[in-house]
Design an enzyme around this catalytic site. Structure first.
Site, PDB file in Angstrom:
ATOM      1  N   ASP A  17      23.309  -5.005   4.432  1.00 36.22           N
ATOM      2  CA  ASP A  17      23.412  -4.294   5.726  1.00 36.22           C
ATOM      3  C   ASP A  17      22.450  -3.107   5.703  1.00 36.22           C
ATOM      4  O   ASP A  17      22.013  -2.669   4.627  1.00 36.22           O
ATOM      5  CB  ASP A  17      24.843  -3.806   5.973  1.00 36.22           C
ATOM      6  CG  ASP A  17      24.970  -3.097   7.327  1.00 36.22           C
ATOM      7  OD1 ASP A  17      24.459  -3.632   8.335  1.00 36.22           O
ATOM      8  OD2 ASP A  17      25.541  -1.987   7.390  1.00 36.22           O
ATOM      9  N   SER A  18      22.158  -2.571   6.882  1.00 36.18           N
ATOM     10  CA  SER A  18      21.312  -1.378   6.961  1.00 36.18           C
ATOM     11  C   SER A  18      22.004  -0.167   6.332  1.00 36.18           C
ATOM     12  O   SER A  18      21.333   0.814   6.018  1.00 36.18           O
ATOM     13  CB  SER A  18      21.004  -1.064   8.422  1.00 36.18           C
ATOM     14  OG  SER A  18      22.207  -0.763   9.105  1.00 36.18           O
ATOM     15  N   CYS A  80      24.828  -7.751   9.049  1.00 41.18           N
ATOM     16  CA  CYS A  80      24.273  -6.785  10.001  1.00 41.18           C
ATOM     17  C   CYS A  80      23.837  -7.580  11.227  1.00 41.18           C
ATOM     18  O   CYS A  80      23.028  -8.513  11.106  1.00 41.18           O
ATOM     19  CB  CYS A  80      23.074  -6.093   9.361  1.00 41.18           C
ATOM     20  SG  CYS A  80      22.171  -4.998  10.463  1.00 41.18           S
ATOM     21  N   GLU A 165      27.249   6.709   9.681  1.00 39.89           N
ATOM     22  CA  GLU A 165      26.408   7.010   8.513  1.00 39.89           C
ATOM     23  C   GLU A 165      26.462   8.490   8.124  1.00 39.89           C
ATOM     24  O   GLU A 165      26.300   8.836   6.968  1.00 39.89           O
ATOM     25  CB  GLU A 165      24.954   6.586   8.780  1.00 39.89           C
ATOM     26  CG  GLU A 165      24.753   5.076   8.806  1.00 39.89           C
ATOM     27  CD  GLU A 165      24.893   4.387   7.450  1.00 39.89           C
ATOM     28  OE1 GLU A 165      24.476   4.973   6.437  1.00 39.89           O
ATOM     29  OE2 GLU A 165      25.438   3.261   7.423  1.00 39.89           O
ATOM     30  N   CYS A 199      28.710  -4.992  15.893  1.00 38.31           N
ATOM     31  CA  CYS A 199      27.986  -4.210  14.890  1.00 38.31           C
ATOM     32  C   CYS A 199      28.970  -3.990  13.758  1.00 38.31           C
ATOM     33  O   CYS A 199      30.112  -3.580  13.997  1.00 38.31           O
ATOM     34  CB  CYS A 199      27.526  -2.874  15.470  1.00 38.31           C
ATOM     35  SG  CYS A 199      26.862  -1.752  14.213  1.00 38.31           S
ATOM     36  N   HIS A 201      29.293  -1.789  11.619  1.00 35.28           N
ATOM     37  CA  HIS A 201      29.771  -0.420  11.415  1.00 35.28           C
ATOM     38  C   HIS A 201      31.013  -0.131  12.276  1.00 35.28           C
ATOM     39  O   HIS A 201      31.791   0.767  11.942  1.00 35.28           O
ATOM     40  CB  HIS A 201      28.688   0.593  11.826  1.00 35.28           C
ATOM     41  CG  HIS A 201      27.592   0.785  10.830  1.00 35.28           C
ATOM     42  ND1 HIS A 201      26.666  -0.186  10.538  1.00 35.28           N
ATOM     43  CD2 HIS A 201      27.263   1.863  10.060  1.00 35.28           C
ATOM     44  CE1 HIS A 201      25.807   0.289   9.638  1.00 35.28           C
ATOM     45  NE2 HIS A 201      26.155   1.524   9.335  1.00 35.28           N
TER      46      HIS A 201
END
Ligand code: DGL
Length: 280
Positions: A17-18, A80, A165, A199, A201
């Site tokens: 994932d990012s 992701c 993040e 997403c 996240h």
């Protein structure tokens, strides 16, 4: 042409994932398939991907997939949506023949879409996702292929990944951006009864998102659908399954410093972990 230098023996399943978002997918995959070994890789130093161009998302994702191959992964899951939408096809068509035709890279949009047909009764579905995923039109296009009777409406949430993040997702200020995008989405199509958190996240902000969604709307997190799709894939592909080691372990890589990565990753996973910094 086959690139030399990747380890030949069996290795862990790579989860990419990012940033931290893929941990929500890893968590569900490990619950469903605890016997395998996993290698998680978060490109935290270059997150977010969601506001970046097609070319940049492809370049970053491709570099990280290659790192996972170098570490022995024969199967990599792009946990992701942005990378699945913008990089997966090019990696499958252009990179794999060049790197190693026997390795596999899979995305998470298709397994999510496959589940949608049985979840919506009104046949009106909403997608909350990064600007990159929304702009790619991957969800409406994939849903149309399988369920042409479903109306799909999207809302891009550019600030949500940075909120996670930076650890600000639980702050009071986060509510403003969460409420704004949830209300925007529902106002576009009040008939929707199902909203995909498109997403990885976003499940980390699930409680906050739920505050602004009425009880008759189902919020769909992708993890369990991705996990059962992976299980199915490994059953159908014994030639890949045999290349995945089964020791029940999990290791973590990040492009950030481990001092930054570890506290948040441990918090999201609810366990203490060790990690290693990798340069790309
Ligand atoms: N978790 C990624 C996704 O599912 C976030 C992408 C980003 O870094 O913006 O799209």
């Amino acid at each position: 042409m086959r690139r030399t230098g990747f380890p030949e023996g069996a290795g862990p399943i790579g989860i990419f994932d990012s940033g931290y978002g893929g941990l929500t997918i890893l968590d569900r995959i490990r619950k469903n398939l605890p016997q395998y070994d996993y290698l998680y890789f978060g490109d935290n130093a270059r997150t977010p991907y969601g506001t970046r161009s097609f070319e940049v998302v492809y370049e970053f994702t491709s570099q990280c997939v290659e790192k996972l191959f170098e570490r022995g992964c024969h199967l990599v899951i792009l946990a992701c949506n942005t990378a699945s939408a913008k990089a997966l096809k090019t990696i499958q068509v252009n990179d794999l023949p060049r790197l190693d035709v026997n390795r596999r890279v899979l995305g998470i949009i298709r397994p999510t879409v496959e589940s949608i047909g049985s979840l919506t009764k009104s046949r009106h579905v909403g997608i909350l996702a990064t600007p990159g995923t929304i702009k790619s039109m991957s969800y409406p296009m994939e849903i149309r292929k399988l369920f042409p009777d479903i109306t799909v409406t999207g809302e891009a949430c550019p600030i949500w990944v940075p909120l996670v993040e930076t650890g600000e997702y639980d702050s009071e200020g986060a509510d403003y951006f969460i409420e704004k995008h949830v209300r925007n989405l529902i106002a576009k199509d009040p008939a929707m009864d199902t909203v995909i958190l498109g997403c990885t996240h976003y499940p980390l902000m699930l409680e906050k998102i739920r505050k602004y969604v009425s009880d008759d709307i189902r919020l769909v997190c992708q993890g369990d659908y991705v996990a059962s799709s992976l299980q199915n894939y490994l059953q159908r592909h014994p030639e890949i399954d045999v290349k995945c080691t089964k020791g029940g372990g999990c290791r973590y890589l990040t492009t950030e410093s481990t001092e930054r990565f570890l506290p948040s990753a441990s918090l999201f996973l609810k366990e203490k972990i060790k990690a290693e910094t990798v340069a790309v």
